[in-house]
Scaffold this motif. Structure first.
Motif, PDB file in Angstrom:
ATOM      1  N   LEU A 276     -18.048  29.997   1.407  1.00 43.48           N
ATOM      2  CA  LEU A 276     -16.763  30.824   1.009  1.00 43.48           C
ATOM      3  C   LEU A 276     -16.236  32.222   1.749  1.00 43.48           C
ATOM      4  O   LEU A 276     -15.352  32.445   1.664  1.00 43.48           O
ATOM      5  CB  LEU A 276     -16.559  31.180  -0.714  1.00 43.48           C
ATOM      6  CG  LEU A 276     -16.776  29.872  -1.405  1.00 43.48           C
ATOM      7  CD1 LEU A 276     -16.735  30.339  -2.784  1.00 43.48           C
ATOM      8  CD2 LEU A 276     -15.703  29.046  -1.053  1.00 43.48           C
ATOM      9  N   LEU A 277     -17.472  32.570   2.502  1.00 42.96           N
ATOM     10  CA  LEU A 277     -17.213  33.551   3.190  1.00 42.96           C
ATOM     11  C   LEU A 277     -17.921  33.582   4.625  1.00 42.96           C
ATOM     12  O   LEU A 277     -19.158  32.932   4.644  1.00 42.96           O
ATOM     13  CB  LEU A 277     -17.706  35.024   2.488  1.00 42.96           C
ATOM     14  CG  LEU A 277     -17.514  36.350   3.083  1.00 42.96           C
ATOM     15  CD1 LEU A 277     -15.959  36.547   2.994  1.00 42.96           C
ATOM     16  CD2 LEU A 277     -18.071  37.329   2.420  1.00 42.96           C
ATOM     17  N   GLU A 278     -17.523  34.069   5.487  1.00 44.88           N
ATOM     18  CA  GLU A 278     -18.006  34.183   6.841  1.00 44.88           C
ATOM     19  C   GLU A 278     -17.876  35.566   7.496  1.00 44.88           C
ATOM     20  O   GLU A 278     -16.800  36.245   7.456  1.00 44.88           O
ATOM     21  CB  GLU A 278     -17.462  33.315   7.824  1.00 44.88           C
ATOM     22  CG  GLU A 278     -18.101  33.195   9.291  1.00 44.88           C
ATOM     23  CD  GLU A 278     -17.424  32.183   9.973  1.00 44.88           C
ATOM     24  OE1 GLU A 278     -17.015  32.421  11.294  1.00 44.88           O
ATOM     25  OE2 GLU A 278     -17.726  30.973   9.694  1.00 44.88           O
ATOM     26  N   GLN A 279     -18.920  36.057   8.054  1.00 45.49           N
ATOM     27  CA  GLN A 279     -18.830  37.581   8.678  1.00 45.49           C
ATOM     28  C   GLN A 279     -19.149  37.586  10.048  1.00 45.49           C
ATOM     29  O   GLN A 279     -20.179  36.868  10.535  1.00 45.49           O
ATOM     30  CB  GLN A 279     -19.964  38.320   7.942  1.00 45.49           C
ATOM     31  CG  GLN A 279     -19.677  38.710   6.613  1.00 45.49           C
ATOM     32  CD  GLN A 279     -20.694  39.874   5.943  1.00 45.49           C
ATOM     33  OE1 GLN A 279     -20.418  40.981   6.163  1.00 45.49           O
ATOM     34  NE2 GLN A 279     -21.588  39.430   5.309  1.00 45.49           N
ATOM     35  N   LYS A 280     -18.384  38.002  10.760  1.00 46.26           N
ATOM     36  CA  LYS A 280     -18.537  38.116  12.360  1.00 46.26           C
ATOM     37  C   LYS A 280     -18.693  39.699  12.672  1.00 46.26           C
ATOM     38  O   LYS A 280     -17.988  40.415  12.450  1.00 46.26           O
ATOM     39  CB  LYS A 280     -17.493  37.628  13.107  1.00 46.26           C
ATOM     40  CG  LYS A 280     -17.424  36.060  12.978  1.00 46.26           C
ATOM     41  CD  LYS A 280     -16.363  35.263  13.829  1.00 46.26           C
ATOM     42  CE  LYS A 280     -16.443  33.798  13.681  1.00 46.26           C
ATOM     43  NZ  LYS A 280     -15.281  33.108  14.572  1.00 46.26           N
TER      44      LYS A 280
ATOM     45  N   LEU B 167     -13.171  31.401   3.306  1.00 42.83           N
ATOM     46  CA  LEU B 167     -12.988  30.244   3.537  1.00 42.83           C
ATOM     47  C   LEU B 167     -12.678  29.138   2.353  1.00 42.83           C
ATOM     48  O   LEU B 167     -12.975  29.495   1.199  1.00 42.83           O
ATOM     49  CB  LEU B 167     -14.567  29.740   4.041  1.00 42.83           C
ATOM     50  CG  LEU B 167     -15.063  30.227   5.014  1.00 42.83           C
ATOM     51  CD1 LEU B 167     -16.293  29.837   5.677  1.00 42.83           C
ATOM     52  CD2 LEU B 167     -14.256  30.404   6.367  1.00 42.83           C
ATOM     53  N   ARG B 168     -11.932  28.195   2.729  1.00 44.65           N
ATOM     54  CA  ARG B 168     -11.352  27.244   1.322  1.00 44.65           C
ATOM     55  C   ARG B 168     -12.628  26.637   0.780  1.00 44.65           C
ATOM     56  O   ARG B 168     -13.381  25.970   1.533  1.00 44.65           O
ATOM     57  CB  ARG B 168     -10.274  26.364   1.892  1.00 44.65           C
ATOM     58  CG  ARG B 168      -9.354  27.100   2.450  1.00 44.65           C
ATOM     59  CD  ARG B 168      -7.981  26.131   2.714  1.00 44.65           C
ATOM     60  NE  ARG B 168      -8.356  25.309   3.860  1.00 44.65           N
ATOM     61  CZ  ARG B 168      -7.774  24.061   4.479  1.00 44.65           C
ATOM     62  NH1 ARG B 168      -6.673  23.796   3.856  1.00 44.65           N
ATOM     63  NH2 ARG B 168      -8.373  23.735   5.155  1.00 44.65           N
ATOM     64  N   PRO B 169     -12.519  26.393  -0.382  1.00 45.06           N
ATOM     65  CA  PRO B 169     -13.612  25.746  -1.341  1.00 45.06           C
ATOM     66  C   PRO B 169     -13.495  24.334  -0.980  1.00 45.06           C
ATOM     67  O   PRO B 169     -12.383  23.804  -0.618  1.00 45.06           O
ATOM     68  CB  PRO B 169     -13.172  26.008  -2.633  1.00 45.06           C
ATOM     69  CG  PRO B 169     -12.325  27.127  -2.746  1.00 45.06           C
ATOM     70  CD  PRO B 169     -11.523  27.221  -1.567  1.00 45.06           C
ATOM     71  N   GLU B 170     -14.485  23.465  -1.018  1.00 46.62           N
ATOM     72  CA  GLU B 170     -14.279  22.116  -1.017  1.00 46.62           C
ATOM     73  C   GLU B 170     -14.228  21.512  -2.079  1.00 46.62           C
ATOM     74  O   GLU B 170     -14.853  21.718  -3.239  1.00 46.62           O
ATOM     75  CB  GLU B 170     -15.661  21.573  -0.188  1.00 46.62           C
ATOM     76  CG  GLU B 170     -16.019  22.122   1.131  1.00 46.62           C
ATOM     77  CD  GLU B 170     -17.149  21.601   1.781  1.00 46.62           C
ATOM     78  OE1 GLU B 170     -17.869  20.803   1.040  1.00 46.62           O
ATOM     79  OE2 GLU B 170     -17.463  21.954   3.000  1.00 46.62           O
ATOM     80  N   VAL B 171     -13.111  20.423  -2.277  1.00 47.25           N
ATOM     81  CA  VAL B 171     -12.477  20.080  -3.484  1.00 47.25           C
ATOM     82  C   VAL B 171     -13.168  18.352  -3.468  1.00 47.25           C
ATOM     83  O   VAL B 171     -12.893  17.799  -2.539  1.00 47.25           O
ATOM     84  CB  VAL B 171     -11.347  20.014  -3.851  1.00 47.25           C
ATOM     85  CG1 VAL B 171     -10.851  19.223  -5.173  1.00 47.25           C
ATOM     86  CG2 VAL B 171     -10.730  21.407  -4.014  1.00 47.25           C
ATOM     87  N   GLU B 172     -13.987  17.921  -4.551  1.00 48.03           N
ATOM     88  CA  GLU B 172     -14.464  16.694  -4.485  1.00 48.03           C
ATOM     89  C   GLU B 172     -13.959  15.687  -5.392  1.00 48.03           C
ATOM     90  O   GLU B 172     -13.185  16.550  -6.481  1.00 48.03           O
ATOM     91  CB  GLU B 172     -16.120  16.777  -4.627  1.00 48.03           C
ATOM     92  CG  GLU B 172     -16.821  17.380  -3.560  1.00 48.03           C
ATOM     93  CD  GLU B 172     -18.223  17.550  -3.885  1.00 48.03           C
ATOM     94  OE1 GLU B 172     -18.868  16.992  -5.005  1.00 48.03           O
ATOM     95  OE2 GLU B 172     -18.983  18.096  -3.137  1.00 48.03           O
ATOM     96  N   ALA B 173     -14.046  14.563  -5.479  1.00 49.84           N
ATOM     97  CA  ALA B 173     -13.289  13.499  -6.518  1.00 49.84           C
ATOM     98  C   ALA B 173     -13.893  14.288  -7.810  1.00 49.84           C
ATOM     99  O   ALA B 173     -12.956  13.833  -8.868  1.00 49.84           O
ATOM    100  CB  ALA B 173     -13.808  12.238  -6.440  1.00 49.84           C
ATOM    101  N   THR B 174     -14.974  14.516  -8.080  1.00 49.07           N
ATOM    102  CA  THR B 174     -15.425  14.952  -9.426  1.00 49.07           C
ATOM    103  C   THR B 174     -14.753  15.835  -9.693  1.00 49.07           C
ATOM    104  O   THR B 174     -14.588  16.123 -11.154  1.00 49.07           O
ATOM    105  CB  THR B 174     -17.066  14.990  -9.130  1.00 49.07           C
ATOM    106  OG1 THR B 174     -17.426  15.993  -8.293  1.00 49.07           O
ATOM    107  CG2 THR B 174     -17.951  13.871  -9.079  1.00 49.07           C
ATOM    108  N   ASP B 175     -14.745  17.038  -9.036  1.00 44.15           N
ATOM    109  CA  ASP B 175     -13.504  18.360  -9.238  1.00 44.15           C
ATOM    110  C   ASP B 175     -12.492  17.949  -9.796  1.00 44.15           C
ATOM    111  O   ASP B 175     -11.933  18.457 -10.952  1.00 44.15           O
ATOM    112  CB  ASP B 175     -13.416  19.226  -8.307  1.00 44.15           C
ATOM    113  CG  ASP B 175     -14.827  19.441  -7.583  1.00 44.15           C
ATOM    114  OD1 ASP B 175     -15.822  20.122  -8.438  1.00 44.15           O
ATOM    115  OD2 ASP B 175     -14.979  19.464  -6.334  1.00 44.15           O
TER     116      ASP B 175
END
Length: 285
Positions: A95-99, A112-120
């Motif tokens: 959910l987060l990236e550091q550069k 970063l956007r969360p991943e949404v699955e069918a179960t969610d």
């Protein structure tokens, strides 16, 4: 018309809300992170307009944030150690990236956007609601579980055996490749207990051929840390030293560069790693 029906400026402000995605509470990947980390995600997401006003947009048109730990401490109302832990939690679940932007410059933070699955979707669609009488009832299912033929899944399976003798060389190579490519994800979480930043494990994975070599390389570095602590009677926790973690990554990269240099003839690469600035670097704390 009664004045009580009007909205006043201070009331409008008091009724603004932070957006906290439901998927953070339904997806197994995100449920394990702390509520502090989930709230931090919502607070950072709310700052997108602030980033746009400051032109914090990279060449790929991706929004980022520039916050020092001190600024994040104020925003999240937490101590620095807690802020570092929160960022690490968000990084570990993607959910987060550091550069890193250079010496004495704060990192760029990418949400970063969360991943949404069918179960969610299923779990959210079946959330409990109240009817007019105040009684809890279930909303309509998107998927009718009772209609599924569950008997077809009652299969008498054979005993699992993942011994290498049961796979071809090509299959083993593919399995090893997946494990070392993903090692930076599962070896740097809280359960694994390896106190390295993901970048360190990514680098090691590029230079190793199987999980055993990854573990051995990590073990050599941890043994070097242990030797330094025992010899000089000191104690430090790498999880609490992000700058030292970054230095370890840089030192390992210099080590690999030395191995590839034509003017270096190193017979025992393990001993050379133990002596290659790592103990001295750890003593710089």
């Amino acid at each position: 018309m009664s004045e009580d029906k009007y909205y006043y400026s201070e009331q409008v402000y008091s009724e603004t809300f932070y957006q906290l995605p439901k998927v953070l509470f339904t997806n197994q990947r995100y449920k394990k992170i702390s509520n502090d980390a989930k709230v931090a995600f919502a607070l950072l997401k709310d700052r997108f307009n602030y980033s746009i006003r400051n032109h914090w947009i990279d060449k790929e048109n991706r929004i980022y944030f520039i916050f020092t730990n001190q600024e994040l401490m104020s925003l999240l109302n937490n101590q620095e150690k807690k802020v570092i832990k929160i960022k690490k939690e968000l990084e570990q679940v993607g959910l987060l990236e550091q550069k890193r932007m250079g010496l004495n410059q704060p990192n760029r933070l990418y949400l970063l956007r969360p991943e949404v699955e069918a179960t969610d979707i299923y779990l959210q669609a079946n959330a409990e609601t109240l009817d007019n009488s105040g009684t809890v009832k279930k909303t309509g299912n998107l998927y009718n579980i009772n209609s599924l033929d569950t008997n077809r899944y009652n299969i008498d399976t054979a005993e699992l055996d993942f011994s290498t003798e049961n796979y071809s060389k090509a299959e083993i190579q593919k399995q090893n490749q997946d494990l070392i490519e993903q090692a930076y994800k599962f070896l740097t979480n809280d359960e694994a207990g390896i106190p390295f930043e993901p970048e360190t494990v990514k680098l090691i994975s590029l230079w190793t051929n199987n999980p055993k070599q990854v573990r051995k390389f990590i073990g050599i570095i941890l043994n070097a840390r242990k030797a330094v602590q025992e010899e000089h009677n000191i104690s430090f926790i790498l999880d609490d030293e992000p700058e030292l973690q970054a230095k370890i990554t840089q030192t390992i990269r210099r080590y690999f560069n030395a191995l590839r240099s034509n003017d270096k003839k190193i017979r025992n690469q393990e001993n050379y790693l133990l002596k290659f600035r790592i103990p001295k670097m750890m003593m710089s704390l």
